[in-house]
Scaffold this motif. Structure first.
Motif, short mmCIF file in Angstrom:
data_model
loop_
_atom_site.label_atom_id
_atom_site.label_comp_id
_atom_site.label_asym_id
_atom_site.label_seq_id
_atom_site.Cartn_x
_atom_site.Cartn_y
_atom_site.Cartn_z
N SER A 155 1.37 4.32 -10.58
CA SER A 155 1.02 2.96 -10.01
C SER A 155 0.64 2.85 -8.72
CB SER A 155 2.10 1.81 -10.45
OG SER A 155 2.48 1.98 -11.69
N PRO A 194 3.74 4.60 -4.66
CA PRO A 194 3.19 3.47 -5.48
C PRO A 194 4.08 2.30 -5.37
CG PRO A 194 3.99 5.62 -6.74
CD PRO A 194 4.04 5.75 -5.15
N MET A 195 3.24 1.12 -5.48
CA MET A 195 3.71 -0.25 -5.29
C MET A 195 3.05 -1.38 -6.09
SD MET A 195 6.83 -0.81 -4.04
CE MET A 195 8.12 0.50 -3.50
N PRO A 197 1.09 -3.05 -9.41
CA PRO A 197 1.32 -3.26 -10.87
C PRO A 197 0.88 -1.94 -11.88
CG PRO A 197 0.35 -5.02 -9.81
CD PRO A 197 0.12 -4.35 -8.82
N TYR A 198 -0.25 -1.40 -11.25
CA TYR A 198 -0.66 -0.33 -12.01
C TYR A 198 -1.58 0.63 -11.10
CZ TYR A 198 -2.02 1.83 -16.50
OH TYR A 198 -2.21 2.72 -17.64
N TRP A 342 -4.20 -9.31 -6.86
CA TRP A 342 -3.65 -8.52 -8.20
C TRP A 342 -2.37 -8.34 -7.75
CZ3 TRP A 342 -3.36 -2.91 -7.91
CH2 TRP A 342 -3.21 -2.09 -9.16
N ASP A 343 -1.67 -7.94 -6.97
CA ASP A 343 -0.30 -7.49 -6.75
C ASP A 343 0.58 -8.63 -7.11
OD1 ASP A 343 1.79 -5.78 -6.32
OD2 ASP A 343 1.94 -6.12 -4.22
N GLU A 344 0.13 -9.80 -6.76
CA GLU A 344 0.78 -11.04 -6.78
C GLU A 344 0.73 -11.49 -8.32
OE1 GLU A 344 2.38 -13.27 -4.32
OE2 GLU A 344 2.76 -14.49 -6.00
N ASN A 345 -0.42 -11.59 -8.74
CA ASN A 345 -0.75 -12.15 -9.92
C ASN A 345 -0.56 -11.29 -11.37
OD1 ASN A 345 -1.26 -14.99 -9.24
ND2 ASN A 345 -2.54 -13.63 -8.23
N GLY A 346 -0.83 -9.75 -11.06
CA GLY A 346 -1.00 -8.90 -12.22
C GLY A 346 0.28 -8.49 -12.89
N ARG A 347 0.00 -8.44 -14.05
CA ARG A 347 1.31 -8.09 -15.07
C ARG A 347 1.58 -6.70 -14.93
NH1 ARG A 347 -0.92 -11.46 -20.01
NH2 ARG A 347 0.10 -13.45 -19.56
N SER A 348 2.75 -6.12 -15.26
CA SER A 348 2.73 -4.66 -14.99
C SER A 348 1.68 -4.01 -16.00
CB SER A 348 4.10 -4.11 -15.38
OG SER A 348 5.06 -4.54 -14.39
N ARG A 349 1.14 -3.12 -15.32
CA ARG A 349 0.13 -2.18 -16.44
C ARG A 349 -0.99 -2.83 -16.49
NH1 ARG A 349 1.44 1.20 -20.86
NH2 ARG A 349 0.31 2.67 -19.76
N LYS B 27 7.43 -4.83 -10.49
CA LYS B 27 7.24 -6.34 -10.87
C LYS B 27 8.43 -6.97 -11.19
CE LYS B 27 3.32 -7.60 -10.04
NZ LYS B 27 2.84 -9.11 -10.01
N ARG B 38 7.58 -11.38 -1.80
CA ARG B 38 7.24 -10.00 -2.45
C ARG B 38 7.14 -8.84 -1.80
NH1 ARG B 38 1.74 -8.80 -3.28
NH2 ARG B 38 1.12 -10.81 -3.08
N TYR B 56 11.63 6.99 -7.50
CA TYR B 56 10.59 6.89 -8.52
C TYR B 56 10.58 7.66 -9.98
CZ TYR B 56 7.32 5.05 -4.75
OH TYR B 56 6.82 4.37 -3.65
N SER B 61 0.86 7.93 -15.37
CA SER B 61 -0.08 7.04 -15.22
C SER B 61 0.67 5.62 -14.59
CB SER B 61 -0.71 6.46 -16.57
OG SER B 61 0.27 6.28 -17.26
N THR B 63 4.41 4.00 -12.82
CA THR B 63 5.60 4.47 -11.95
C THR B 63 6.56 3.31 -12.32
OG1 THR B 63 4.03 5.21 -10.38
CG2 THR B 63 6.15 4.88 -9.51
#
Ligand code: HEM
Ligand code: HEM
Ligand code: SF4
Ligand code: SF4
Lengths: 399, 75
Positions: A155, A194-195, A197-198, A342-349, B27, B38, B56, B61, B63
């Motif tokens: 991610s 990696p920080m 959502p995807y 995107w980071d604020e609003n996106g769901r994981s993946r 998340k 955040r 991690y 694909s 993490t």
């Protein structure tokens, strides 16, 4: 019947084309891991299931990406591929290597891994296939020594990539190589730690021919283009006609916006540049006669992705024209605003394009501070509705 | 301030890892500390990663994050 241990795979050596089985057998002469790789694959062909386990390991000190852990689920049968991790090496921008750099890379991989490589993976990186957990750190140290770094995985921001651009290509409207390199250097932390959502991909093509398939494969595509008139050399146009090119049929009729006219009588080509969408078709057919316009820059697109999780998306334009000059502050500021939203609003993946489709372009545009413009209409003339913010609408009295 | 956030991130992992599930998306962690910005949560997680308290876990694909003590031995 021979006594081959891999009769099914041997089928793939037949025929005149190159064969990965042949190549891996060659590697197997030196490396037991390569031999067990084939043996395990043979079992997969027989069982019709994969025998790899997802690893978890991310590799080397300080990094959260660049290593993709893989283990055999039958280490009892194939001990030499018990661990068979992939290392993603950030490729040189535009894939320009000197041969000594390539040799160094291969020597390091002969020392630490299976010797098998995939140059290059679809992300762009040089993919080194198959090593053990103990070798990860020493291999990384040797790579660093040789001037290489790991690329992105998981991610994270994936290794940015660019077409060969101005280094080799006369159509380049922007310095795709420099932009890609600056993105890679500026966004190091996003690649290695990696920080998100995807995954997030940035690709740069210096013209709309899009040799890195940025439109189809990247969350953020930077596409070289021009403003104003296509440069026409009338003498060269006539030379193409004299040489037998059917300018009406091959050029004008295939122009997607039908903005070109060829007059057979006075042998001249007229382009109504106002309607041209800079698709590159005519320039590709008549490179000596037509050149991109003089004012160069880029269109910025977002939202492309392959089918994983949800369906595939092609990216679409959010900035029709941005002048791109070092240090590309406007571009990197925009990327930061987009990623933050995107980071604020996106769901994981959830990829950027999917998020925009879920929440709507107006939310996206408001958040990143871009105006709605006609170039954003995805399917012109099929959906004339724009949903305005209530406060933007001038209230008129109905008489 | 940042020490306190780190402490709370760690408490989140300890609490949530009591069940079978040991791996979490960043998340999830952000949602677990709704009153904290955040970016501050992410910074705290990065520090805990540096200290190897968290690790991690990546499929290649996607993490995830987990307590180092729960990281699979064979991986
Ligand atoms: C047998 C009767 C009819 C036939 C064969 C017919 C045929 C057509 C055709 C071929 C089109 C073009 C569609 C296109 O290019 O997308 C059209 C469009 C249209 N027709 Fe008809 N039509 C008929 C009756 C009617 C009636 C009775 C009305 C109105 C009361 C009407 C209103 C329209 C309108 C407004 C359009 C434009 C639609 C648009 O562009 O969105 N038509 N018609
Ligand atoms: C609840 C009722 C109605 C709905 C939901 C509706 C919906 C629609 C939709 C979705 C379009 C297509 C727009 C496009 O994408 O091009 C359309 C076009 C059109 N509608 Fe309706 N409509 C309704 C009632 C009517 C009525 C009562 C009339 C005429 C008496 C009418 C005349 C037309 C015409 C002429 C067009 C074509 C407009 C153009 O080509 O610019 N509609 N309508
Ligand atoms: S995308 Fe355009 S500029 Fe880049 S290599 Fe391809 S044709 Fe040349
Ligand atoms: S670039 Fe494409 S749209 Fe523009 S004139 Fe040439 S063929 Fe037509």
């Amino acid at each position: 019947m021979t006594d081959s241990k891999t009769p099914l795979l041997d089928e793939l050596e037949k025929g005149p084309w190159p064969s990965f089985v042949k190549e891996i057998k060659q590697a197997a002469e030196k490396k037991p891991a390569a031999a067990d790789l084939l043996n395990q694959l043979e079992l997969s062909y027989k069982d019709r299931i994969g025998h790899w386990k997802h690893g978890g390991i991310v590799g080397v000190k300080g990094y959260g990406s660049g290593v993709i852990g893989r283990y055999s689920d039958r280490p009892d049968l194939f001990p030499n591929v018990q661990a068979f991790h992939t290392m993603r090496v950030n490729h040189p921008t535009g894939w320009f290597y000197k041969t000594d750099a390539l040799r160094k890379l291969c020597d390091i991989w002969d020392k630490h891994g299976s010797g098998l490589t995939n140059l290059h993976g679809s992300t762009g990186d040089a993919i080194l296939l198959g090593t053990t957990t103990e070798h990860l750190q020493p291999c990384f140290d040797d790579l660093s020594e040789a001037g290489f770094d790991l690329g992105g995985s998981g991610s994270a921001l994936r290794t940015p990539s660019a077409c060969v651009g101005p280094a080799r290509c006369e159509w380049a409207c922007i310095d795709s190589l420099d932009i890609c390199y600056q993105a890679t250097m500026t966004l190091q932390d996003q690649i290695h730690r990696p920080m998100f959502p995807y995954k997030f991909k940035i690709k740069v093509s210096a013209c709309a021919n899009d040799c890195v398939s940025a439109i189809a494969r990247s969350d953020l595509a930077i596409m070289g283009t021009w403003k104003g008139r296509i440069q026409v050399d009338p003498a060269e146009v006539r030379a193409y006609a004299d040489a037998g090119l059917d300018i009406r049929g091959e050029v004008c009729d295939l122009c997607p916006t039908k903005c070109m006219e060829w007059s057979e009588a006075d042998r001249t080509l007229v382009i109504h540049d106002g309607d041209c969408n800079r698709c590159m078709h005519c320039l590709n057919v008549m490179p000596k006669a037509l050149r991109p316009g003089k004012e160069r820059g880029a269109s910025i697109l977002v939202g492309g992705k392959a089918p994983i999780v949800q369906g595939s998306l092609l990216s679409w334009v959010i900035v029709p024209f941005m002048k791109l000059e070092p240090p590309y502050t406007e571009l990197f500021d925009l990327i930061a605003r987009i990623q933050d939203w995107w980071d604020e609003n996106g769901r994981s993946r959830e990829r950027l394009g999917e998020l925009i489709n879920r929440l709507g372009m107006r939310h996206f545009l408001k958040a990143v501070g871009l105006p709605a413009v006609p170039q954003m209409v995805k399917h012109p003339r099929t959906n004339p509705y724009v949903f305005f913010w209530p406060e933007e609408i001038d209230k008129k009295e109905v008489k | 301030m940042s020490a306190e956030i780190k402490e709370r991130v760690l408490a989140y992992f300890r609490e949530k890892s009591k069940g079978d599930k040991k791996m979490f998306y960043i998340k999830d962690v952000v949602k677990g500390l709704p009153d904290v910005d955040r970016h501050a949560v992410q910074a705290a997680v990065k520090e805990l990663l540096d200290e190897e308290v968290l690790k991690y876990w990546s499929s290649g694909s996607t993490t995830y994050l987990m307590l180092a003590e729960n990281f699979p031995k064979d991986a």
